[in-house]
Design a protein around this motif. Structure first.
Motif, PDB file in Angstrom:
ATOM      1  N   THR A 130       0.796  -1.347  -0.029  1.00  0.00           N
ATOM      2  CA  THR A 130       0.023   0.093  -0.064  1.00  0.00           C
ATOM      3  C   THR A 130       0.868   1.437  -0.104  1.00  0.00           C
ATOM      4  O   THR A 130       0.625   2.168  -0.677  1.00  0.00           O
ATOM      5  N   ALA A 131       1.896   1.320   0.870  1.00  0.00           N
ATOM      6  CA  ALA A 131       2.824   2.347   0.964  1.00  0.00           C
ATOM      7  C   ALA A 131       3.443   2.501  -0.420  1.00  0.00           C
ATOM      8  O   ALA A 131       3.609   3.748  -0.818  1.00  0.00           O
ATOM      9  N   LEU A 132       3.898   1.160  -0.921  1.00  0.00           N
ATOM     10  CA  LEU A 132       4.772   1.587  -2.113  1.00  0.00           C
ATOM     11  C   LEU A 132       3.967   2.071  -3.327  1.00  0.00           C
ATOM     12  O   LEU A 132       4.411   2.856  -4.270  1.00  0.00           O
ATOM     13  N   LEU A 133       2.918   1.553  -3.479  1.00  0.00           N
ATOM     14  CA  LEU A 133       1.761   1.999  -4.593  1.00  0.00           C
ATOM     15  C   LEU A 133       1.541   3.513  -4.337  1.00  0.00           C
ATOM     16  O   LEU A 133       1.328   4.143  -5.401  1.00  0.00           O
ATOM     17  N   LEU A 134       1.264   3.827  -3.241  1.00  0.00           N
ATOM     18  CA  LEU A 134       0.962   5.451  -2.875  1.00  0.00           C
ATOM     19  C   LEU A 134       1.997   6.257  -3.435  1.00  0.00           C
ATOM     20  O   LEU A 134       2.013   7.198  -4.054  1.00  0.00           O
ATOM     21  N   ILE A 135       3.229   5.896  -3.035  1.00  0.00           N
ATOM     22  CA  ILE A 135       4.539   6.529  -3.792  1.00  0.00           C
ATOM     23  C   ILE A 135       4.608   6.476  -5.236  1.00  0.00           C
ATOM     24  O   ILE A 135       4.929   7.379  -5.760  1.00  0.00           O
ATOM     25  N   ILE A 136       4.283   5.323  -5.715  1.00  0.00           N
ATOM     26  CA  ILE A 136       4.472   4.974  -7.075  1.00  0.00           C
ATOM     27  C   ILE A 136       3.258   5.882  -7.793  1.00  0.00           C
ATOM     28  O   ILE A 136       3.710   6.953  -8.916  1.00  0.00           O
ATOM     29  N   PHE A 137       2.034   6.133  -7.637  1.00  0.00           N
ATOM     30  CA  PHE A 137       1.085   6.940  -8.279  1.00  0.00           C
ATOM     31  C   PHE A 137       1.312   8.494  -7.900  1.00  0.00           C
ATOM     32  O   PHE A 137       1.139   9.310  -8.529  1.00  0.00           O
ATOM     33  N   SER A 138       1.724   8.726  -6.871  1.00  0.00           N
ATOM     34  CA  SER A 138       2.285  10.138  -6.577  1.00  0.00           C
ATOM     35  C   SER A 138       3.131  10.539  -7.170  1.00  0.00           C
ATOM     36  O   SER A 138       3.447  11.773  -7.860  1.00  0.00           O
ATOM     37  N   ILE A 139       4.412   9.860  -7.370  1.00  0.00           N
ATOM     38  CA  ILE A 139       5.574  10.052  -8.346  1.00  0.00           C
ATOM     39  C   ILE A 139       4.928  10.275 -10.114  1.00  0.00           C
ATOM     40  O   ILE A 139       5.073  11.471 -10.636  1.00  0.00           O
ATOM     41  N   ILE A 140       3.870   9.417 -10.529  1.00  0.00           N
ATOM     42  CA  ILE A 140       3.287   9.442 -11.868  1.00  0.00           C
ATOM     43  C   ILE A 140       2.669  10.927 -11.860  1.00  0.00           C
ATOM     44  O   ILE A 140       2.697  11.705 -12.744  1.00  0.00           O
ATOM     45  N   GLU A 141       1.670  11.295 -10.611  1.00  0.00           N
ATOM     46  CA  GLU A 141       0.773  12.305 -10.877  1.00  0.00           C
ATOM     47  C   GLU A 141       1.818  13.591 -10.823  1.00  0.00           C
ATOM     48  O   GLU A 141       1.560  14.664 -11.533  1.00  0.00           O
ATOM     49  N   VAL A 142       2.872  13.560 -10.022  1.00  0.00           N
ATOM     50  CA  VAL A 142       3.834  14.999 -10.079  1.00  0.00           C
ATOM     51  C   VAL A 142       4.360  15.155 -11.582  1.00  0.00           C
ATOM     52  O   VAL A 142       4.479  16.085 -11.936  1.00  0.00           O
ATOM     53  N   GLY A 143       4.739  13.879 -12.109  1.00  0.00           N
ATOM     54  CA  GLY A 143       5.286  13.886 -13.527  1.00  0.00           C
ATOM     55  C   GLY A 143       4.531  14.287 -14.562  1.00  0.00           C
ATOM     56  O   GLY A 143       4.535  15.149 -15.142  1.00  0.00           O
ATOM     57  N   ARG A 144       2.950  14.197 -14.254  1.00  0.00           N
ATOM     58  CA  ARG A 144       2.010  14.569 -15.279  1.00  0.00           C
ATOM     59  C   ARG A 144       1.792  16.094 -14.949  1.00  0.00           C
ATOM     60  O   ARG A 144       1.721  16.885 -15.982  1.00  0.00           O
ATOM     61  N   TYR A 145       2.006  16.543 -13.656  1.00  0.00           N
ATOM     62  CA  TYR A 145       1.746  17.976 -13.433  1.00  0.00           C
ATOM     63  C   TYR A 145       3.216  18.691 -14.383  1.00  0.00           C
ATOM     64  O   TYR A 145       2.923  19.844 -14.793  1.00  0.00           O
TER      65      TYR A 145
END
Length: 161
Positions: free
Chosen positions: A18-33
């Protein structure tokens, strides 16, 4: 007395994944930004380029021409402002097609204003609504021909965008 440790592995995997997926999706979202900021910057660059080669009468059409299909959601022609500036950087006021006013134009400025980036669900807690105000991007270019081309016979012609 030996305690049973059945099921501990499943709980550990759940917590860590759960923690790892949260970090991965946050990195993807910041990349999109960050990608969206680059697209917005490119929109101002293209708008300024069109403004220096197109006629000043086409000022209101340029905003709609420069928005690509891959632009961030919510970016519209209303967010793009094209201004014509004099030598000191002040906005030229008056009828731009009037020869006296037209000759004072030295620069063209294209800006993206009043745009809010919409985060998707994962990072929407940033501002509860998921909206993040994007700073104003602008590009200033020197005046080129502003749509008026000199032909070899000494007369001039004009082009549309």
């Amino acid at each position: 007395m030996k305690k049973s440790e059945k099921g501990v592995t499943v709980i550990e995997f759940t917590l860590i994944s759960t923690a790892l997926l949260l970090i991965i999706f946050s990195i993807i979202e910041v990349g999109r930004y960050v990608y969206s900021l680059q697209v917005i910057n490119d929109v101002t660059r293209v708008a300024a380029r069109l403004a220096v080669v197109c006629r000043v009468e086409d000022q209101n059409d340029i905003s709609a021409l420069v928005i690509p299909d891959y632009a961030p959601g919510g970016l519209t022609a209303a967010n793009i402002v094209v201004d014509y500036l004099d030598d000191s950087g002040n906005v030229v006021i008056g009828t731009l097609t009037d020869d006296a006013v037209f000759s004072t134009i030295s620069y063209v400025r294209a800006r993206v204003v009043n745009f809010n980036y919409q985060y998707t669900g994962l990072l929407s807690f940033v501002n509860l609504t998921g909206l993040l105000a994007v700073p104003e991007f602008e590009t200033i270019r020197p005046r080129e021909n502003l749509g008026h081309h000199r032909t070899s016979g000494g007369t001039s012609s004009s082009t549309d965008c």
